[in-house]
Design an enzyme around this catalytic site. Structure first.
Site, short mmCIF file in Angstrom:
data_model
loop_
_atom_site.label_atom_id
_atom_site.label_comp_id
_atom_site.label_asym_id
_atom_site.label_seq_id
_atom_site.Cartn_x
_atom_site.Cartn_y
_atom_site.Cartn_z
N HIS A 86 -11.70 -13.30 -56.82
CA HIS A 86 -10.66 -13.38 -57.84
C HIS A 86 -10.80 -14.73 -58.56
O HIS A 86 -10.89 -15.78 -57.92
CB HIS A 86 -9.27 -13.26 -57.21
CG HIS A 86 -8.97 -11.90 -56.68
ND1 HIS A 86 -8.75 -10.82 -57.51
CD2 HIS A 86 -8.88 -11.41 -55.42
CE1 HIS A 86 -8.51 -9.75 -56.78
NE2 HIS A 86 -8.59 -10.06 -55.50
N PHE A 108 1.73 -7.18 -45.02
CA PHE A 108 2.74 -8.11 -45.52
C PHE A 108 3.82 -7.32 -46.26
O PHE A 108 3.59 -6.80 -47.35
CB PHE A 108 2.09 -9.15 -46.43
CG PHE A 108 0.76 -9.62 -45.90
CD1 PHE A 108 0.68 -10.24 -44.66
CD2 PHE A 108 -0.41 -9.40 -46.61
CE1 PHE A 108 -0.54 -10.63 -44.14
CE2 PHE A 108 -1.62 -9.80 -46.10
CZ PHE A 108 -1.69 -10.42 -44.86
N ASP A 122 6.24 -6.33 -48.56
CA ASP A 122 6.73 -6.75 -49.87
C ASP A 122 7.25 -5.54 -50.64
O ASP A 122 7.68 -4.56 -50.04
CB ASP A 122 5.63 -7.48 -50.63
CG ASP A 122 4.44 -6.56 -50.95
OD1 ASP A 122 4.45 -5.38 -50.55
OD2 ASP A 122 3.50 -7.03 -51.62
N ASP A 154 -4.02 -4.18 -46.57
CA ASP A 154 -2.97 -4.69 -47.45
C ASP A 154 -3.57 -5.25 -48.74
O ASP A 154 -3.13 -4.91 -49.85
CB ASP A 154 -2.18 -5.78 -46.73
CG ASP A 154 -1.04 -6.34 -47.58
OD1 ASP A 154 -1.32 -7.09 -48.54
OD2 ASP A 154 0.13 -6.02 -47.31
N ASP A 158 -4.37 -4.78 -54.55
CA ASP A 158 -5.28 -4.83 -55.71
C ASP A 158 -5.30 -3.49 -56.43
O ASP A 158 -5.30 -3.43 -57.67
CB ASP A 158 -6.70 -5.21 -55.26
CG ASP A 158 -6.81 -6.66 -54.85
OD1 ASP A 158 -5.89 -7.45 -55.17
OD2 ASP A 158 -7.82 -7.02 -54.22
#
Length: 366
Positions: free
Chosen positions: A78, A267, A269, A338, A343
């Site tokens: 990235h 994670f 979220d 994840d 992505d």
């Protein structure tokens, strides 16, 4: 046991009597995140897992990861992520994950959502934070230096407002909370770790779970917990992602070397539940789904929100297990799943092919 097989218990006693202890296994640590997620899953009534959808998603995810040659090295590909393997990068990642929360927009106009202008491009979402940090460093603001965060003369509120200035009319969400996190973390790093994030990492002794536990025990702003059905459950999203980002950036070496990296979960979220629902892994009750589709806010720590987060962690764990069942030699963990799902969801967002909005919660936890 046959007569030809050694008695391991007797051998161990003999080794101890002779002082031959060998190489002791590293101490096992537990964040309790996965246990809490399983508990939430077992007691959820508004979020359910579709077993067939989860197995199908595992096959699809693995095939796409293979096709894209997805690995922890993808993290460094990235453009905004740091490439150097040094202390400055450790500090960069710490600040990045200290402030890695609440990037969704309240405006319906995508052209007016909070964005950071950097190198001729507008960055939104998580990438707006990374771009803001990079921009500040190029402006010679030592924004990733912990000692700077506690310098009331130089690190003023006005300066931090400047660091996170938007290219649009919408400001960054929860700016005051972000400034509080920065100042709190700077003070704790100075008082508990001699001003060094490296010392914090070294105290974990290459244990991912120990580093997570250190973060949540020392830093209140990392202690991401909730109460569900009279039980405390741990999510630790930002603490876990700090470990994961170190592991990915340093490619499992040096500051990113952890003997128990697979103890880190997904994670929890607002993006991954959205992706899991679109893949047919998660099912919502009609009332919850209606609430999400109407883009109405969910309270932080409320039952719906906790169910979404807990069931998502458990779902990714089942996906991981299914991939390993199908491919026993696969090098895959919850972190990579994840990262890949996040992505992929961002790609779908850019293409305008989201099947359901993400849930909306204002929180410093994610």
């Amino acid at each position: 046991m046959s007569d030809s097989e050694p008695d391991e218990e007797l051998l161990n006693l003999l080794r101890q009597s002779l002082g031959l202890h060998g190489n002791p296994s590293p101490k096992a640590h537990d964040t309790q995140v996965l246990k809490g997620a399983e508990y939430v899953y077992n007691h959820s009534i508004d979020v359910a897992l579709d077993s067939y959808g989860t197995k199908a998603a595992a096959t699809q995810i693995w095939n796409l990861m293979q096709e894209k040659k997805y690995s922890f090295r993808t993290w460094s590909e990235h453009s905004l992520h740091p490439k150097e393997k040094d202390e400055a990068t450790v500090n960069f990642i710490f600040l990045m994950d200290l402030l890695n929360f609440c990037f969704w927009s309240e405006t319906s106009d995508p052209q007016q959502r909070f964005a950071i202008e950097y190198h001729g491009q507008r960055w939104t979402g998580y990438w707006s934070l990374v771009a803001a940090i990079r921009r500040a460093l190029e402006e010679e603001i030592p924004i990733t230096t912990p000692s700077f965060w506690t310098n009331d003369i130089e690190c003023t509120d006005e300066l931090l407002i400047h660091v996170f200035r938007s290219a649009t009319s919408e400001p960054i969400q929860l700016l005051n909370e972000r400034m509080s996190c920065i100042r709190e973390a700077g003070r704790i790093i100075l008082e508990d770790f001699d001003g060094s994030i490296l010392q914090l990492i070294q105290q974990a002794d290459h244990s991912a779970a120990a580093l997570v536990n250190l973060l949540v025990s020392h830093f209140p702003c990392f202690k991401d917990i909730a109460t569900f059905e009279s039980r405390t459950v741990h999510f630790y999203k930002r603490a876990q992602i700090f470990v994961a980002d170190l592991w990915a950036c340093f490619e499992g070496q040096g500051h990113g070397s952890f003997h128990d990296i697979d103890t880190i979960t997904m994670f929890a979220d607002y993006r991954i539940p959205q992706m899991l629902q679109s893949l047919g892994c998660l099912r919502y009750s009609p009332s919850l789904e209606s609430h999400i589709r109407k883009m109405q806010e969910l309270g932080s720590g409320g039952s719906w929100e906790v169910q979404l987060r807990g069931c998502s962690i458990w779902c990714v764990e089942l996906i991981r297990k299914e991939i390993l069942r199908q491919h026993p030699k696969a090098e895959v963990n919850a972190i990579l799943i994840d990262f890949f799902l996040y992505d992929t969801m961002k790609e779908r967002e850019a293409e305008g092919v989201e099947t359901i909005p993400h849930h909306r919660t204002k929180s410093i936890w994610y």
